[in-house]
Design an enzyme around this catalytic site. Structure first.
Site, PDB file in Angstrom:
ATOM      1  N   ARG A   1     -47.397  41.187 -14.361  1.00 43.83           N
ATOM      2  CA  ARG A   1     -48.187  39.917 -14.896  1.00 43.83           C
ATOM      3  C   ARG A   1     -49.353  39.642 -15.143  1.00 43.83           C
ATOM      4  NH1 ARG A   1     -42.713  36.424 -15.301  1.00 43.83           N
ATOM      5  NH2 ARG A   1     -41.054  38.108 -16.097  1.00 43.83           N
TER       6      ARG A   1
ATOM      7  N   ASP B   1     -44.476  20.985 -23.813  1.00 45.55           N
ATOM      8  CA  ASP B   1     -44.982  22.369 -22.849  1.00 45.55           C
ATOM      9  C   ASP B   1     -46.047  22.382 -22.235  1.00 45.55           C
ATOM     10  OD1 ASP B   1     -42.563  24.469 -22.898  1.00 45.55           O
ATOM     11  OD2 ASP B   1     -44.662  25.447 -22.135  1.00 45.55           O
TER      12      ASP B   1
HETATM   13  C1  LIG Z   1     -36.906  28.650 -20.103  1.00 45.70           C
HETATM   14  S1  LIG Z   1     -37.935  27.981 -21.085  1.00 45.70           S
HETATM   15  C2  LIG Z   1     -36.411  26.864 -21.137  1.00 45.70           C
HETATM   16  C3  LIG Z   1     -36.804  25.891 -22.904  1.00 45.70           C
HETATM   17  C4  LIG Z   1     -35.679  25.669 -23.638  1.00 45.70           C
HETATM   18  N1  LIG Z   1     -35.646  23.790 -22.557  1.00 45.70           N
HETATM   19  C5  LIG Z   1     -34.081  25.978 -23.156  1.00 45.70           C
HETATM   20  O1  LIG Z   1     -33.891  25.413 -22.324  1.00 45.70           O
HETATM   21  O2  LIG Z   1     -33.966  26.471 -23.987  1.00 45.70           O
HETATM   22  C6  LIG Z   1     -39.016  26.906 -19.778  1.00 45.70           C
HETATM   23  C7  LIG Z   1     -39.912  26.168 -20.591  1.00 45.70           C
HETATM   24  O3  LIG Z   1     -40.529  25.666 -19.482  1.00 45.70           O
HETATM   25  C8  LIG Z   1     -41.793  26.118 -18.805  1.00 45.70           C
HETATM   26  N2  LIG Z   1     -42.215  24.774 -18.255  1.00 45.70           N
HETATM   27  C9  LIG Z   1     -43.121  25.711 -17.011  1.00 45.70           C
HETATM   28  N3  LIG Z   1     -43.598  24.909 -16.539  1.00 45.70           N
HETATM   29  C10 LIG Z   1     -43.960  23.573 -16.992  1.00 45.70           C
HETATM   30  C11 LIG Z   1     -44.064  22.234 -16.247  1.00 45.70           C
HETATM   31  N4  LIG Z   1     -45.295  22.512 -15.253  1.00 45.70           N
HETATM   32  N5  LIG Z   1     -44.616  21.753 -17.561  1.00 45.70           N
HETATM   33  C12 LIG Z   1     -43.983  21.844 -18.250  1.00 45.70           C
HETATM   34  N6  LIG Z   1     -43.505  22.770 -19.432  1.00 45.70           N
HETATM   35  C13 LIG Z   1     -43.283  23.764 -17.914  1.00 45.70           C
HETATM   36  C14 LIG Z   1     -42.576  26.667 -19.544  1.00 45.70           C
HETATM   37  O4  LIG Z   1     -43.994  27.216 -20.418  1.00 45.70           O
HETATM   38  C15 LIG Z   1     -41.455  27.734 -20.755  1.00 45.70           C
HETATM   39  O5  LIG Z   1     -41.422  27.730 -22.156  1.00 45.70           O
END
Ligand SMILES: C[S@@+](CC[C@H](N)C(=O)[O-])C[C@H]1O[C@@H](n2cnc3c(N)ncnc32)[C@H](O)[C@@H]1O
Length: 289
Positions: free
Chosen positions: A41, A150
């Site tokens: 990645r 996010d």
């Molecule tokens: C798998 S998605 C889940 C989206 C949504 N909550 C759902 O359940 O459909 C996880 C999200 O968490 C965000 N994320 C990861 N680490 C984070 C952090 N430290 N602070 C804020 N967002 C974060 C990622 O960018 C990603 O968009």
């Protein structure tokens, strides 16, 4: 003889340095068995910056003038943004039928409701919540706000645009599609303007407790499928933040594979008819440290 791809391999030491650096920034733990995934990645980043090995990339992330934006790009490449509208319908049904009536009663005087989608990815979750509020018919004339936050600026710009294709709509019934979206092209829809007006998006790293872009406490938080990427100390930190930002009696909705066992005793488990959810206890209960 290994096939020569012309791409640099990541040494164990480089992996450790990059992994720890990413962890400290956002709490996401890249497991030991994911060295290859990390390598694959981040290759495009080395190529884009004209760097020849991962040690130089690590130094770039630490010391270059552009380090902050590159760190965001690296985290972007390492995180999963998988999401879609009306994900985990059982929980959403319980939220609509059992949580919203409680919130309606509790806030009847202020007629104000705030909901936070923490880790909202490209916005489907936040818009889904707004659609559920509207669909409930309970909050006409209320001051309603749904916040989506996010760490990824890229997904936030998709969220703000509010346009989606078939993958985001895989769990959306035809009647909901007709009710809440307008067609903007072949296989492309946009969330209705009045629903978009209920939702606002902001950049926020959940590890950063001091910069949450919320003007007031919220009545419910959806933090689904985000904690799974963190290890226990990072999860505990995030949970403390969510606790602080919830009103007493406010609800925490986690993903269906997530729970608070061994992580937090601050929240109480609520047995609804249709699902289990967590709640910040009313004043007097819980630690709330
Ligand atoms: C798998 S998605 C889940 C989206 C949504 N909550 C759902 O359940 O459909 C996880 C999200 O968490 C965000 N994320 C990861 N680490 C984070 C952090 N430290 N602070 C804020 N967002 C974060 C990622 O960018 C990603 O968009």
């Amino acid at each position: 003889m290994p096939f020569d791809t012309g791409r640099p391999e990541m040494t164990a030491e480089e992996f450790r340095l990059l992994r720890d650096f990413v962890y400290a920034y956002c709490g996401i733990l890249v497991r030991d068995d994911m060295k290859y995934v990390m390598e694959r990645r981040l290759w495009p980043r080395l190529e884009a910056l004209g760097l020849t090995d991962f040690s130089t990339y690590y130094r770039y992330l630490r010391f270059d003038a552009q380090r902050r934006s590159e760190l965001e790009t690296a985290v972007e490449a390492l995180t999963t943004h998988e999401t879609y509208f009306f994900r985990e319908p059982r929980q959403l049904k319980a939220f609509s039928e059992e949580v919203l009536p409680v919130l309606e009663r509790r806030n009847a005087r202020t007629r104000r409701l705030r909901i936070w989608s923490a880790g909202c990815s490209s916005g489907e979750e936040a818009y889904t919540v707004a659609m559920l509020l509207l669909e409930s018919g309970r909050f006409e004339g209320w001051d309603l706000e749904v916040y989506g936050t996010d760490i990824s600026r890229r997904v936030l710009s998709v969220a703000r645009l509010g346009e989606y294709g078939p993958s985001a709509l895989r769990s959306t019934s035809p009647d909901k599609l007709a009710r809440y979206f307008v067609h903007v092209g072949p296989n492309r829809v946009r969330v209705r303007d009045d629903i978009r007006a209920m939702v606002s998006f902001g950049h926020h790293n959940l590890r950063d407790v001091d910069t949450v872009p919320l003007t007031s406490r919220v009545d419910a938080v959806f933090c689904r499928n985000v904690l799974i990427y963190f290890d226990a100390p990072a999860r505990q930190r995030v949970l403390r933040l969510l606790y602080d930002k919830l009103v007493p009696g406010g609800y925490l909705m986690l993903g269906h594979s997530e729970n608070l066992i061994n992580l937090s005793a601050d929240f109480e488990l609520v047995h609804l008819r249709g699902d289990l959810v967590y709640r910040r206890p009313e004043l007097g209960g819980g630690g709330g440290t």
